[in-house]
Design a protein around this motif. Structure first.
Motif, mmCIF file in Angstrom:
data_model
loop_
_atom_site.group_PDB
_atom_site.id
_atom_site.type_symbol
_atom_site.label_atom_id
_atom_site.label_comp_id
_atom_site.label_asym_id
_atom_site.label_seq_id
_atom_site.Cartn_x
_atom_site.Cartn_y
_atom_site.Cartn_z
ATOM 1 N N ALA A 159 0.864 -1.185 0.000
ATOM 2 C CA ALA A 159 0.000 0.000 0.000
ATOM 3 C C ALA A 159 0.897 1.231 0.000
ATOM 4 O O ALA A 159 1.700 1.427 0.916
ATOM 5 N N VAL A 160 0.757 2.036 -1.043
ATOM 6 C CA VAL A 160 1.685 3.149 -1.275
ATOM 7 C C VAL A 160 0.943 4.468 -1.077
ATOM 8 O O VAL A 160 -0.087 4.699 -1.716
ATOM 9 N N VAL B 141 -2.155 -2.210 -11.077
ATOM 10 C CA VAL B 141 -2.095 -1.408 -9.851
ATOM 11 C C VAL B 141 -3.500 -0.869 -9.571
ATOM 12 O O VAL B 141 -4.153 -0.348 -10.474
ATOM 13 N N PHE B 142 -3.954 -1.005 -8.332
ATOM 14 C CA PHE B 142 -5.307 -0.561 -7.991
ATOM 15 C C PHE B 142 -5.252 0.793 -7.290
ATOM 16 O O PHE B 142 -4.524 0.962 -6.314
ATOM 17 N N THR B 143 -6.026 1.731 -7.838
ATOM 18 C CA THR B 143 -5.979 3.097 -7.312
ATOM 19 C C THR B 143 -7.362 3.600 -6.915
ATOM 20 O O THR B 143 -7.470 4.582 -6.199
ATOM 21 N N ILE C 205 2.271 -4.365 3.397
ATOM 22 C CA ILE C 205 3.294 -3.371 3.743
ATOM 23 C C ILE C 205 2.730 -1.998 3.398
ATOM 24 O O ILE C 205 2.325 -1.772 2.251
ATOM 25 N N LEU C 206 2.670 -1.123 4.370
ATOM 26 C CA LEU C 206 2.253 0.263 4.118
ATOM 27 C C LEU C 206 3.534 1.080 4.027
ATOM 28 O O LEU C 206 4.193 1.355 5.033
ATOM 29 N N ALA C 207 3.918 1.407 2.770
ATOM 30 C CA ALA C 207 5.199 2.096 2.559
ATOM 31 C C ALA C 207 5.171 2.901 1.261
ATOM 32 O O ALA C 207 4.789 2.343 0.234
ATOM 33 N N PRO C 208 5.560 4.146 1.272
ATOM 34 C CA PRO C 208 5.818 4.912 2.478
ATOM 35 C C PRO C 208 4.493 5.178 3.180
ATOM 36 O O PRO C 208 3.486 5.406 2.518
ATOM 37 N N VAL D 80 -6.697 2.579 -0.667
ATOM 38 C CA VAL D 80 -5.659 2.162 0.289
ATOM 39 C C VAL D 80 -6.269 1.931 1.670
ATOM 40 O O VAL D 80 -6.096 0.863 2.274
ATOM 41 N N SER D 81 -7.003 2.909 2.175
ATOM 42 C CA SER D 81 -7.494 2.786 3.558
ATOM 43 C C SER D 81 -8.522 1.661 3.680
ATOM 44 O O SER D 81 -8.522 0.917 4.669
#
Ligand SMILES: Cc1cc2nc3c(=O)[nH]c(=O)nc-3n(C[C@H](O)[C@H](O)[C@H](O)COP(=O)(O)O)c2cc1C
Length: 331
Positions: A7-8, A56-58, A80-83, A101-102
Motif C-alpha cells: 500500500a503506497v 495497480v489498484f488506485t 506493507i504500508l510504505a511509504p 488504500v485505507s
C-alpha cells in the motif's frame, strides 16, 4: 514465495518504494500494489505496473475491480504500508476507509508492516506517535524511519527506511509467520510504562562516550509487559562495536514491584540480567545485581518534554555509587 500487498501513500519517498517493489519482485514475490491519490501525484501507477507485472489498484470504484480490496486482502500473506504518510497512519488507527488504500488496509487479515516517512516535526507530533502506538498495540510492525537529511531540507528522524532494510524486515516477518495480535494497553494501566511506547531517539553519554541510537517501545501480551528495543547504536560502544539491547518491563502486582529483564551486548560480552524496581512519583528505579556489583537505572518521565531522562549509576569495588551513563529519550 509470498503474495505481498504493498500500500503506497503520498510521501516524497515513494520513489524508493518503486525500488522496493522491484527488489521484492526480483526475489520471486508476487507484489500487488494499491496507491493513494497523493502517491499518484508523485509517481505514476505505470511505474509499479512495470516493476511488478501486476495491475495497480488506485480506485475503489474501478469498473474492473468492484471488491478488489477484499480479493487483495484474501490473497495477501503480508501487507506493507510504505511509504506510510502521517495521514494514512491516522486513518488506519481510526478505522477510516474512504479510498482504495485505507479500505483495503481495513479489510486485512494478514500481518502488517508499517514504514513511516515524513518530515521530522510531523514524525515528532504526538498525534502521529499516538496513532503508531495504537497500530503497534494492535499487532502491526513498525519499521522506524532513519535519521538524516530530508527532502524538505530538515535534518532529523523521518526518512523512510532503505529498501534493502524494508526487504530484510519483510523476509524476517514472512519467516516468523503471523505475530500474535495484542489488544490495547490493558485495563487499570500502569501510570508510567505506556509512556515508553513508540519510537524514540536516544541521545546520551556512557562514561564520557557519546551514545546515539533508536529505541522502540512496544506492548507485549495485551500490554502486561512493555518491550524496549535498543537498536544498534549509530555511535560505537565502549568496545568499539555498536551497542544494542532488548529490555522487557512490567509490573508484578503479586510481588508489588516492577521487573525489568535486560539482554545486551556491551563491553566484555553479552549479558542477561533481571532487575527489580519501584515507582517514586514519575520515576521508575531498577536495581540490577551484576557479578561486578550493583547497578541502578532510573527512568524519569518529563511531562513538559513528553520524554524521558535516564540515569545509570554503578557500584565500584568499595561499594560507592558512581555515575555510569545519562540518556535522553525524545521523539
Ligand atoms: C511533495 C509532497 C511531499 C509530501 N511528503 C510527505 C511525506 O513524506 N510524509 C507525509 O506524511 N506526508 C507527505 N506529504 C503530504 C501528504 O501527501 C498529504 O498529507 C496527503 O493527504 C496524504 O494522503 P495519503 O495518505 O492518502 O497518501 C507530502 C506532500 C507533498 C505535496
Amino acid at each position: 514465495m509470498a503474495t505481498l500487498l504493498l500500500a503506497v501513500t503520498g510521501s516524497i519517498a515513494v520513489y524508493k518504494v518503486a525500488d522496493l517493489a522491484s527488489k521484492l519482485t526480483q526475489a520471486g514475490h508476487d507484489v500487488r500494489v494499491v496507491m493513494s491519490q497523493a502517491a499518484q501525484q508523485l509517481v505514476q501507477p505505470s511505474t509499479f505496473l512495470n516493476v511488478t507485472g501486476n495491475k495497480v489498484f488506485t480506485d475503489l470504484w474501478d469498473p474492473d475491480g468492484q471488491t478488489q480490496h477484499i480479493a487483495l486482502t484474501d490473497e495477501a500473506d503480508l501487507a506493507i504500508l510504505a511509504p506510510a504518510t502521517a495521514n494514512s497512519i491516522a486513518k488506519l488507527a481510526l478505522g477510516l476507509g474512504d479510498d482504495m488504500v485505507s479500505t483495503t488496509l481495513l479489510a486485512l487479515g494478514s500481518p502488517l508492516l508499517v514504514c513511516p516517512a515524513m518530515n521530522t516535526r510531523m514524525w515528532r507530533n504526538p498525534a502521529v506517535q499516538h496513532n503508531l502506538a495504537t497500530l503497534r498495540a494492535r499487532g502491526a510492525h513498525v519499521l522506524a524511519p532513519g535519521s538524516g537529511n530530508l527532502a524538505c531540507g530538515h535534518v532529523g528522524p523521518g526518512r523512510l527506511a532503505e529498501p534493502v532494510e524494508i526487504a530484510a524486515e519483510i523476509e524476517r516477518l514472512l519467516a516468523e509467520g503471523a505475530p500474535p495480535v495484542v489488544d490495547e494497553w490493558g485495563e487499570g494501566e500502569d501510570p508510567l510504562l505506556p509512556r515508553l511506547l513508540g519510537e524514540w531517539q536516544l541521545e546520551g553519554e556512557v562514561r564520557g562516550h557519546p551514545l546515539r541510537q533508536r529505541v522502540s517501545g512496544s506492548a507485549l501480551y495485551a500490554g502486561r509487559f512493555l518491550r524496549l528495543t535498543y537498536h544498534p547504536s549509530e555511535t560505537p560502544g565502549l568496545d568499539g562495536r555498536p551497542y544494542a539491547a532488548e529490555a522487557t518491563l512490567g509490573y508484578d502486582a503479586q510481588a508489588g514491584r516492577y521487573v525489568m529483564q535486560l539482554v545486551d551486548v556491551f563491553g566484555a560480552g553479552p549479558a542477561a540480567v533481571v532487575g527489580f524496581g519501584e515507582r517514586e512519583g514519575s520515576e521508575l528505579c531498577f536495581r540490577f545485581a551484576y557479578s561486578t556489583g550493583e547497578f541502578e537505572t532510573r527512568f524519569r518521565w518529563l511531562p513538559e518534554e513528553q520524554g524521558w531522562d535516564l540515569s545509570l549509576t554503578s557500584q565500584d569495588g568499595e561499594g560507592a555509587w558512581v555515575p555510569f551513563a545519562t540518556k535522553r529519550l525524545r521523539r
